[in-house]
Design a protein around this motif. Structure first.
Motif, PDB file in Angstrom:
ATOM      1  N   TYR A  70       0.787  -1.083  -0.156  1.00 42.17           N
ATOM      2  CA  TYR A  70      -0.023   0.067   0.041  1.00 42.17           C
ATOM      3  C   TYR A  70       0.970   1.238  -0.025  1.00 42.17           C
ATOM      4  CZ  TYR A  70      -3.569   3.527   1.388  1.00 42.17           C
ATOM      5  OH  TYR A  70      -4.422   4.779   1.480  1.00 42.17           O
ATOM      6  N   LEU A  71       1.886   1.297   0.780  1.00 42.98           N
ATOM      7  CA  LEU A  71       2.840   2.536   0.728  1.00 42.98           C
ATOM      8  C   LEU A  71       3.427   2.713  -0.605  1.00 42.98           C
ATOM      9  CD1 LEU A  71       4.323   1.828   4.228  1.00 42.98           C
ATOM     10  CD2 LEU A  71       2.980   3.516   3.700  1.00 42.98           C
ATOM     11  N   ASN A  72       3.895   1.579  -0.999  1.00 43.33           N
ATOM     12  CA  ASN A  72       4.490   1.624  -2.535  1.00 43.33           C
ATOM     13  C   ASN A  72       3.622   2.462  -3.421  1.00 43.33           C
ATOM     14  OD1 ASN A  72       6.793   0.959  -4.403  1.00 43.33           O
ATOM     15  ND2 ASN A  72       5.358  -0.291  -5.360  1.00 43.33           N
ATOM     16  N   GLN A  73       2.194   2.173  -3.312  1.00 44.34           N
ATOM     17  CA  GLN A  73       1.145   2.858  -4.059  1.00 44.34           C
ATOM     18  C   GLN A  73       0.993   4.308  -4.038  1.00 44.34           C
ATOM     19  OE1 GLN A  73      -2.902   1.078  -5.272  1.00 44.34           O
ATOM     20  NE2 GLN A  73      -3.538   2.697  -3.878  1.00 44.34           N
ATOM     21  N   GLU A  74       1.163   4.649  -2.543  1.00 42.18           N
ATOM     22  CA  GLU A  74       0.789   5.993  -2.184  1.00 42.18           C
ATOM     23  C   GLU A  74       1.797   6.769  -1.956  1.00 42.18           C
ATOM     24  OE1 GLU A  74      -2.524   6.935  -1.206  1.00 42.18           O
ATOM     25  OE2 GLU A  74      -3.074   5.119  -2.270  1.00 42.18           O
ATOM     26  N   LEU A  75       3.141   6.255  -1.823  1.00 43.57           N
ATOM     27  CA  LEU A  75       4.415   7.139  -1.861  1.00 43.57           C
ATOM     28  C   LEU A  75       4.918   7.213  -3.057  1.00 43.57           C
ATOM     29  CD1 LEU A  75       5.005   6.468   1.901  1.00 43.57           C
ATOM     30  CD2 LEU A  75       3.861   8.157   1.247  1.00 43.57           C
ATOM     31  N   GLU A  76       6.149   8.105  -2.977  1.00 40.89           N
ATOM     32  CA  GLU A  76       6.829   8.067  -4.313  1.00 40.89           C
ATOM     33  C   GLU A  76       8.019   7.344  -3.874  1.00 40.89           C
ATOM     34  OE1 GLU A  76       8.110  12.188  -4.608  1.00 40.89           O
ATOM     35  OE2 GLU A  76       6.140  12.815  -4.645  1.00 40.89           O
ATOM     36  N   GLY A  77       8.537   6.580  -4.939  1.00 37.84           N
ATOM     37  CA  GLY A  77       9.715   5.618  -5.116  1.00 37.84           C
ATOM     38  C   GLY A  77       9.499   4.273  -5.214  1.00 37.84           C
ATOM     39  N   ASN A  78      10.375   3.344  -5.027  1.00 37.68           N
ATOM     40  CA  ASN A  78       9.999   1.871  -4.973  1.00 37.68           C
ATOM     41  C   ASN A  78      10.221   1.280  -3.894  1.00 37.68           C
ATOM     42  OD1 ASN A  78       9.451   1.874  -8.141  1.00 37.68           O
ATOM     43  ND2 ASN A  78      11.429   2.535  -8.445  1.00 37.68           N
ATOM     44  N   ALA A  79       9.380   0.966  -3.197  1.00 35.73           N
ATOM     45  CA  ALA A  79       9.523   0.169  -1.813  1.00 35.73           C
ATOM     46  C   ALA A  79      10.161  -1.053  -2.005  1.00 35.73           C
ATOM     47  CB  ALA A  79       8.063   0.079  -1.254  1.00 35.73           C
ATOM     48  N   LEU A  80      11.057  -1.287  -0.840  1.00 33.61           N
ATOM     49  CA  LEU A  80      11.749  -2.550  -0.667  1.00 33.61           C
ATOM     50  C   LEU A  80      11.667  -2.869   0.713  1.00 33.61           C
ATOM     51  CD1 LEU A  80      15.035  -3.742  -2.093  1.00 33.61           C
ATOM     52  CD2 LEU A  80      14.834  -3.341   0.357  1.00 33.61           C
ATOM     53  N   MET A  81      11.463  -4.126   1.076  1.00 31.97           N
ATOM     54  CA  MET A  81      11.435  -4.833   2.476  1.00 31.97           C
ATOM     55  C   MET A  81      12.729  -4.833   2.824  1.00 31.97           C
ATOM     56  SD  MET A  81       9.717  -7.970   4.177  1.00 31.97           S
ATOM     57  CE  MET A  81       7.872  -7.653   3.685  1.00 31.97           C
ATOM     58  N   THR A 117      16.143 -15.842  12.695  1.00 27.61           N
ATOM     59  CA  THR A 117      16.789 -16.685  13.739  1.00 27.61           C
ATOM     60  C   THR A 117      18.001 -16.005  14.557  1.00 27.61           C
ATOM     61  OG1 THR A 117      16.572 -18.599  12.159  1.00 27.61           O
ATOM     62  CG2 THR A 117      18.199 -18.715  13.839  1.00 27.61           C
ATOM     63  N   LEU A 118      18.554 -15.061  13.673  1.00 19.96           N
ATOM     64  CA  LEU A 118      19.889 -14.449  14.325  1.00 19.96           C
ATOM     65  C   LEU A 118      19.349 -13.015  15.339  1.00 19.96           C
ATOM     66  CD1 LEU A 118      21.896 -14.298  11.379  1.00 19.96           C
ATOM     67  CD2 LEU A 118      22.496 -15.335  13.684  1.00 19.96           C
ATOM     68  N   THR A 119      18.050 -12.556  15.064  1.00 11.42           N
ATOM     69  CA  THR A 119      17.759 -11.396  15.519  1.00 11.42           C
ATOM     70  C   THR A 119      16.524 -11.186  16.018  1.00 11.42           C
ATOM     71  OG1 THR A 119      16.735 -10.182  13.629  1.00 11.42           O
ATOM     72  CG2 THR A 119      19.035 -10.040  13.986  1.00 11.42           C
ATOM     73  N   PHE A 120      15.622 -12.385  16.216  1.00 15.96           N
ATOM     74  CA  PHE A 120      14.263 -11.979  16.732  1.00 15.96           C
ATOM     75  C   PHE A 120      13.802 -11.835  17.860  1.00 15.96           C
ATOM     76  CE2 PHE A 120       9.778 -13.706  17.656  1.00 15.96           C
ATOM     77  CZ  PHE A 120       9.285 -13.506  16.660  1.00 15.96           C
ATOM     78  N   GLY A 121      12.761 -10.607  17.800  1.00 12.59           N
ATOM     79  CA  GLY A 121      12.637 -10.052  18.990  1.00 12.59           C
ATOM     80  C   GLY A 121      13.132  -8.569  18.941  1.00 12.59           C
ATOM     81  N   THR A 122      14.436  -8.330  18.235  1.00  8.52           N
ATOM     82  CA  THR A 122      15.019  -7.126  18.303  1.00  8.52           C
ATOM     83  C   THR A 122      15.123  -6.424  16.873  1.00  8.52           C
ATOM     84  OG1 THR A 122      17.022  -8.067  17.901  1.00  8.52           O
ATOM     85  CG2 THR A 122      16.483  -7.720  20.162  1.00  8.52           C
ATOM     86  N   GLY A 123      14.879  -7.134  15.809  1.00  8.75           N
ATOM     87  CA  GLY A 123      14.994  -6.615  14.575  1.00  8.75           C
ATOM     88  C   GLY A 123      14.021  -5.670  14.256  1.00  8.75           C
ATOM     89  N   VAL A 124      13.996  -5.129  13.099  1.00  9.90           N
ATOM     90  CA  VAL A 124      12.875  -4.042  12.545  1.00  9.90           C
ATOM     91  C   VAL A 124      12.857  -4.289  10.962  1.00  9.90           C
ATOM     92  CG1 VAL A 124      12.742  -1.571  11.898  1.00  9.90           C
ATOM     93  CG2 VAL A 124      13.837  -2.144  14.135  1.00  9.90           C
ATOM     94  N   ASN A 125      11.723  -3.906  10.653  1.00  9.94           N
ATOM     95  CA  ASN A 125      11.247  -3.809   9.070  1.00  9.94           C
ATOM     96  C   ASN A 125      11.195  -2.549   8.679  1.00  9.94           C
ATOM     97  OD1 ASN A 125      10.169  -3.918   6.594  1.00  9.94           O
ATOM     98  ND2 ASN A 125       8.198  -5.541   7.310  1.00  9.94           N
ATOM     99  N   TYR A 126      12.222  -2.170   7.687  1.00  8.19           N
ATOM    100  CA  TYR A 126      12.114  -0.730   7.377  1.00  8.19           C
ATOM    101  C   TYR A 126      11.871  -0.716   5.748  1.00  8.19           C
ATOM    102  CZ  TYR A 126      14.143   3.430   5.187  1.00  8.19           C
ATOM    103  OH  TYR A 126      14.377   4.673   4.622  1.00  8.19           O
ATOM    104  N   THR A 127      10.901   0.056   5.356  1.00  8.35           N
ATOM    105  CA  THR A 127      10.442   0.176   4.122  1.00  8.35           C
ATOM    106  C   THR A 127      11.310   1.163   3.389  1.00  8.35           C
ATOM    107  OG1 THR A 127       8.188  -0.327   4.498  1.00  8.35           O
ATOM    108  CG2 THR A 127       8.477   0.456   2.488  1.00  8.35           C
ATOM    109  N   ALA A 128      12.611   0.659   2.587  1.00  7.37           N
ATOM    110  CA  ALA A 128      13.366   1.531   2.102  1.00  7.37           C
ATOM    111  C   ALA A 128      12.917   1.870   0.591  1.00  7.37           C
ATOM    112  CB  ALA A 128      14.758   0.845   2.134  1.00  7.37           C
ATOM    113  N   GLY A 129      13.642   2.867  -0.030  1.00 10.75           N
ATOM    114  CA  GLY A 129      13.184   3.263  -1.280  1.00 10.75           C
ATOM    115  C   GLY A 129      12.251   4.268  -1.605  1.00 10.75           C
ATOM    116  N   LEU A 130      11.405   4.732  -0.531  1.00  7.78           N
ATOM    117  CA  LEU A 130      10.212   5.684  -0.646  1.00  7.78           C
ATOM    118  C   LEU A 130      10.788   7.150   0.075  1.00  7.78           C
ATOM    119  CD1 LEU A 130       7.395   3.354   0.767  1.00  7.78           C
ATOM    120  CD2 LEU A 130       8.175   3.942  -1.845  1.00  7.78           C
ATOM    121  N   ASN A 131       9.883   8.085  -0.570  1.00  4.67           N
ATOM    122  CA  ASN A 131      10.203   9.282  -0.065  1.00  4.67           C
ATOM    123  C   ASN A 131       9.825   9.736   1.490  1.00  4.67           C
ATOM    124  OD1 ASN A 131       7.542   9.510  -0.868  1.00  4.67           O
ATOM    125  ND2 ASN A 131       7.424  11.513  -0.927  1.00  4.67           N
ATOM    126  N   LYS A 132       9.391   8.850   2.181  1.00  2.00           N
ATOM    127  CA  LYS A 132       8.787   8.909   3.593  1.00  2.00           C
ATOM    128  C   LYS A 132       9.499   7.647   4.295  1.00  2.00           C
ATOM    129  CE  LYS A 132       6.353  12.756   2.782  1.00  2.00           C
ATOM    130  NZ  LYS A 132       6.833  13.721   3.583  1.00  2.00           N
TER     131      LYS A 132
END
Length: 347
Positions: free
Chosen positions: A143-154, A278-293
């Motif tokens: 949804y963010l890829n549709q609404e924001l500028e750029g190409n979203a990447l997980m 496996t290496l980071t569970f419970g401490t990692g973060v999902n960042y949507t890179a490639g967008l203007n926000k």
């Protein structure tokens, strides 16, 4: 409403309220010192969040508001996106609750687009109960890829490892049909730029995993590596992007080669996320890179099995907050340092 340059305004979508999302939000801001880093505004309903607060035994002080111009610095603001009550049954998959999760998310995304908030952190949703005639997306990223500028990447990030995906929510049987040289180039370029501007890595080193077991074993177990992936890596290297591969995924992580790189690019969802979690569970973060926000989220889901019990760990959500704030500052510093200080003459 205070000026933005005094404090970062952090929007938060409430997520599936039958899950642990509201609990980890409340626990994150239970410590008043968090308000020294940002001013949070949760998109939801103050009365409902007050009810959840009592259930999970949190002490966070809630400041309800009806418009974004009522946000107050130093307070845990909750914007009333809806006024009516919602029946909750913790740990239960509920279509109605799913629709309220999307109301929150869409309202927060609109505020992000309109620069009414500076960054967005999303609490977990259930991909099944959010579906409707008005919302037909596998999740937040699409949804963010549709609404924001750029190409979203997980982009899954932590201090120990960063993993980007060429394909994300694609059925395994369709992965090979989606992967092309152009798509790999797009994703690697996005990761390279994100590492530079969002994470202050001056000259990133990136590893690309092969699609097939053992990276195809010279064509014995699949031809994608031989047909275009190896050549794609060479072409990216010629662009001065330091990328190596394709690597055999099992040996790569088993031998801890990921420690030699700033980021790893996986061809499909589980190839990258299984080792990451496996290496980071419970401490990692999902960042949507490639967008203007900026949007981040915790690395876990709704956790229905522990919802409403007050036992959820807020570490990943708190890290998502910190990551969003760090990226906001890094990105602004990067844009300022790379801006042309000379005005172009019109003569």
């Amino acid at each position: 409403m205070f000026k933005k340059d005094e404090n970062i305004i952090l929007g938060i979508s409430i997520g599936d309220m039958n899950g642990v999302g509201p609990e980890v939000i409340l626990k994150t801001f239970e410590d008043q010192r968090m308000m020294e880093f940002c001013t949070p505004v949760v998109f939801g309903n103050a009365k409902l969040l007050s009810f959840i607060k009592k259930v999970v035994n949190c002490t966070t002080n809630i400041h309800g508001i009806d418009a974004l111009d009522q946000i107050q610095k130093g307070k845990f603001n909750v914007l009333n996106v809806w006024k009516e009550g919602v029946n909750l049954d913790f740990g239960t998959l509920d279509d109605t609750v799913g629709q309220y999760a999307i109301k929150s998310f869409i309202a927060a995304t609109d505020a992000l687009k309109n620069d009414e908030i500076d960054a967005l952190v999303t609490a977990p949703i259930n991909k099944y109960n959010i579906q409707s005639n008005d919302f037909k997306f596998p999740g937040h990223t699409d949804y963010l890829n549709q609404e924001l500028e750029g190409n979203a990447l997980m982009f899954m990030v932590s201090d120990a490892i960063k993993v980007g995906l060429v394909t994300d929510h694609v059925p395994l049987q369709n992965v090979s049909q989606h992967i092309t040289s152009d798509l790999i180039k797009q994703k690697v370029r996005t990761i390279n730029q994100s590492l530079i501007q969002d994470f202050n890595v001056i000259k990133p080193r990136i590893a690309l995993l092969g699609l097939n077991p053992h990276s195809g074993d010279n064509g014995i177990i699949g031809m994608e590596e031989q047909n275009f992936i190896i050549q794609t890596v060479k072409e990216l290297f010629d662009e001065n992007i330091i990328v190596y591969g394709p690597y055999s995924a099992d040996a790569f992580f088993g031998s801890e080669q990921h420690k030699n790189f700033d980021a790893v690019v996986a061809c499909y969802h589980d190839q990258g996320l299984i080792p990451f979690k496996t290496l980071t569970f419970g401490t990692g973060v999902n960042y949507t890179a490639g967008l203007n926000k900026i949007r981040t989220s915790p690395d876990h889901g709704t956790a229905y099995d522990i919802a409403g019990k007050g036992t959820a760990d807020c570490t990943s959500f708190k890290n998502a907050v910190y990551t969003a704030l760090d990226i906001y500052k890094n990105k602004n510093e990067y844009l300022q340092s790379t801006a042309n200080p000379l005005k172009v003459s019109t003569i």
